[in-house]
Design a protein around this motif. Structure first.
Motif, PDB file in Angstrom:
ATOM      1  N   PHE A 292     -24.245  32.135 -42.250  1.00 20.30           N
ATOM      2  CA  PHE A 292     -24.748  31.364 -43.628  1.00 20.30           C
ATOM      3  C   PHE A 292     -23.861  31.955 -44.481  1.00 20.30           C
ATOM      4  N   ARG A 293     -23.569  33.108 -44.704  1.00 24.02           N
ATOM      5  CA  ARG A 293     -23.143  33.780 -45.632  1.00 24.02           C
ATOM      6  C   ARG A 293     -21.451  33.356 -45.695  1.00 24.02           C
TER       7      ARG A 293
ATOM      8  N   GLU B 272     -40.144  37.113 -46.014  1.00 23.76           N
ATOM      9  CA  GLU B 272     -39.643  37.421 -44.654  1.00 23.76           C
ATOM     10  C   GLU B 272     -39.093  36.596 -43.616  1.00 23.76           C
ATOM     11  N   VAL B 273     -38.450  36.916 -42.821  1.00 18.49           N
ATOM     12  CA  VAL B 273     -37.926  36.270 -41.817  1.00 18.49           C
ATOM     13  C   VAL B 273     -38.915  35.427 -41.052  1.00 18.49           C
ATOM     14  N   SER B 274     -40.157  35.946 -40.650  1.00 16.07           N
ATOM     15  CA  SER B 274     -41.037  35.590 -39.916  1.00 16.07           C
ATOM     16  C   SER B 274     -41.961  34.427 -40.497  1.00 16.07           C
ATOM     17  N   GLU B 275     -42.298  34.643 -41.869  1.00 16.49           N
ATOM     18  CA  GLU B 275     -42.709  33.585 -42.652  1.00 16.49           C
ATOM     19  C   GLU B 275     -42.019  32.491 -43.050  1.00 16.49           C
ATOM     20  N   ALA B 276     -40.576  32.719 -43.133  1.00 20.09           N
ATOM     21  CA  ALA B 276     -39.849  31.574 -43.334  1.00 20.09           C
ATOM     22  C   ALA B 276     -39.449  30.658 -42.281  1.00 20.09           C
TER      23      ALA B 276
ATOM     24  N   ASP C 216     -38.528  27.155 -53.950  1.00 18.57           N
ATOM     25  CA  ASP C 216     -38.043  26.603 -55.552  1.00 18.57           C
ATOM     26  C   ASP C 216     -38.095  25.126 -55.311  1.00 18.57           C
ATOM     27  N   LEU C 217     -38.704  24.203 -55.794  1.00 19.24           N
ATOM     28  CA  LEU C 217     -38.153  22.969 -55.500  1.00 19.24           C
ATOM     29  C   LEU C 217     -36.906  22.429 -56.511  1.00 19.24           C
ATOM     30  N   ARG C 218     -36.545  23.391 -57.040  1.00 19.08           N
ATOM     31  CA  ARG C 218     -35.184  22.982 -57.920  1.00 19.08           C
ATOM     32  C   ARG C 218     -33.844  23.428 -56.926  1.00 19.08           C
ATOM     33  N   LEU C 219     -34.146  23.832 -55.668  1.00 17.76           N
ATOM     34  CA  LEU C 219     -33.009  24.067 -54.918  1.00 17.76           C
ATOM     35  C   LEU C 219     -32.021  22.869 -54.737  1.00 17.76           C
ATOM     36  N   GLY C 220     -32.785  21.744 -54.420  1.00 21.97           N
ATOM     37  CA  GLY C 220     -32.156  20.509 -54.019  1.00 21.97           C
ATOM     38  C   GLY C 220     -31.549  19.989 -55.282  1.00 21.97           C
TER      39      GLY C 220
ATOM     40  N   ARG D  67     -33.353  30.872 -48.368  1.00 16.34           N
ATOM     41  CA  ARG D  67     -34.587  31.836 -49.099  1.00 16.34           C
ATOM     42  C   ARG D  67     -34.756  33.148 -48.684  1.00 16.34           C
ATOM     43  N   VAL D  68     -34.379  33.207 -47.265  1.00 18.54           N
ATOM     44  CA  VAL D  68     -34.525  34.424 -46.571  1.00 18.54           C
ATOM     45  C   VAL D  68     -32.929  35.250 -46.970  1.00 18.54           C
TER      46      VAL D  68
END
Length: 354
Positions: free
Chosen positions: A102-103, A255-259, A306-310, A248-249
């Motif tokens: 991803f990076r 955290e990764v598990s929450e995401a 954040d809803l503004r990401l898109g 977001r991670v």
């Protein structure tokens, strides 16, 4: 001048050796023995449909394959042959994120997919359909969604199936008695793009209880590919859900598990929305961010997405989010059957959704 050599008298031993060589050349070829076929000791279990109650009918219209299909061609047998279960376990769903990839390529892939979104988004797919209605579309997808799960297919395959189906409906009127064949054809085309082992044509025809022939399915596949000009790599909700989760991670918001839990819950909400014609007006990136926001709300994540990401208009975001809340409220029981048990235990509906 080259002259031929004088023929030397051959000895009896040489004649015998030459005769043996000729016999070997004239000998009939030996047929290779086939390996013994491995027969299954126990018969395969038939597909056992799990009727999922739901007020909107999104998940309770699943029909099992016809009695004419044998066990070897059932979706359960196909998933077992691939080494995967029809319903993935929570450990398989909570797969590690490929953050390094991803990076390196995440933002470039997102920009490319976002630019393609409008080109692959079908608008008013039922406007040219005299026989196919929103109700019949809901029935077909309510049948295809559990079928794709029983085959052990990915969510990306399901999203591509729906996109292929809707895009073809915008180009060609479809008769009502051929609509189911179009559904399995779109599923086959999508699986050929994504899955390592796509379902066989025989398996898909068995799901239709023998109503269609192999030639009909192959002919319709050629028609769909021709009408769509072989442009099949559409951006899907599955891609954007994965991108927003990784973003977001990487930003350290959760955290990764929450995401990952929020992503699985958002995938279940998006699965419900695929069968509802009202959500075809929203592009996949908008649906993905709203499903993720609703999943955060249901899981009570401390730092919601954040809803503004898109970068979508606020009015469109709020309208889509409100419809998703209503969809989840109607199909809350069905949603619990889709999700893993550990996520269902953490899930709580807010008072606005009850």
């Amino acid at each position: 001048m080259v002259t031929p050599c004088a023929a030397s008298p051959a000895s009896p031993a040489a004649w015998s050796e030459r005769r043996d060589d000729n016999d070997q050349k004239l000998r009939a070829p030996v047929k290779k023995s086939r390996r013994p076929r491995l027969r299954r000791k126990e018969p395969l279990r038939p597909l056992n449909p799990c009727l999922l109650p739901g007020d909107s009918g999104v998940c309770d219209l699943f029909e099992s394959p016809g009695s004419g299909s044998d066990g070897a061609d059932s979706p359960v047998a196909s998933a077992a042959a691939r080494g995967s279960s029809p319903l993935l376990s929570p450990d398989q769903l909570l797969a590690p994120l490929e953050l390094q990839t991803f990076r390196d390529y995440g933002q470039s892939c997102y920009a490319f997919r976002k630019a393609q979104e409008s080109h692959f988004h079908p608008l008013e797919s039922l406007a040219r359909q005299p026989q196919v209605t929103a109700e019949s579309r809901c029935k077909l997808l309510s049948w295809l969604i559990p079928v794709h799960r029983q085959f052990g297919l990915s969510f990306e395959s399901l999203c591509l199936t729906v996109n292929t189906l809707d895009r073809f409906l915008t180009t060609t009127p479809v008769a009502a008695d051929c609509f189911q064949l179009l559904g399995v054809t779109a599923l086959l085309i999508a699986c050929k793009q994504v899955e390592v082992h796509p379902p066989r044509v025989k398996q898909l025809l068995a799901l239709c209880c023998g109503a269609f022939s192999r030639q009909q399915l192959c002919n319709l596949e050629c028609i769909v590919l021709h009408k769509l000009h072989f442009s099949l790599g559409a951006p899907t909700i599955s891609f954007f859900l994965e991108h927003f989760t990784q973003e977001r991670v990487e930003a350290g918001q959760v955290e990764v598990s929450e995401a990952l839990e929020a992503q699985i819950l958002a995938r279940g909400v998006a699965e419900l929305s695929l069968a509802d014609y009202a959500f075809t007006s929203y592009v996949p990136s908008l649906l993905a961010i709203c499903c993720l926001a609703l999943a955060d709300q249901m899981l009570q994540v401390p730092c919601p997405v954040d809803l503004r990401l898109g970068k979508h208009p606020e009015a469109a975001l709020q309208d889509c989010l409100r419809k998703l809340q209503l969809l989840v409220a109607i199909n809350s029981t069905s949603l619990t059957h889709i999700l893993p048990l550990q996520i269902c235990k953490k899930c709580s509906l807010s008072p606005s959704l009850k």
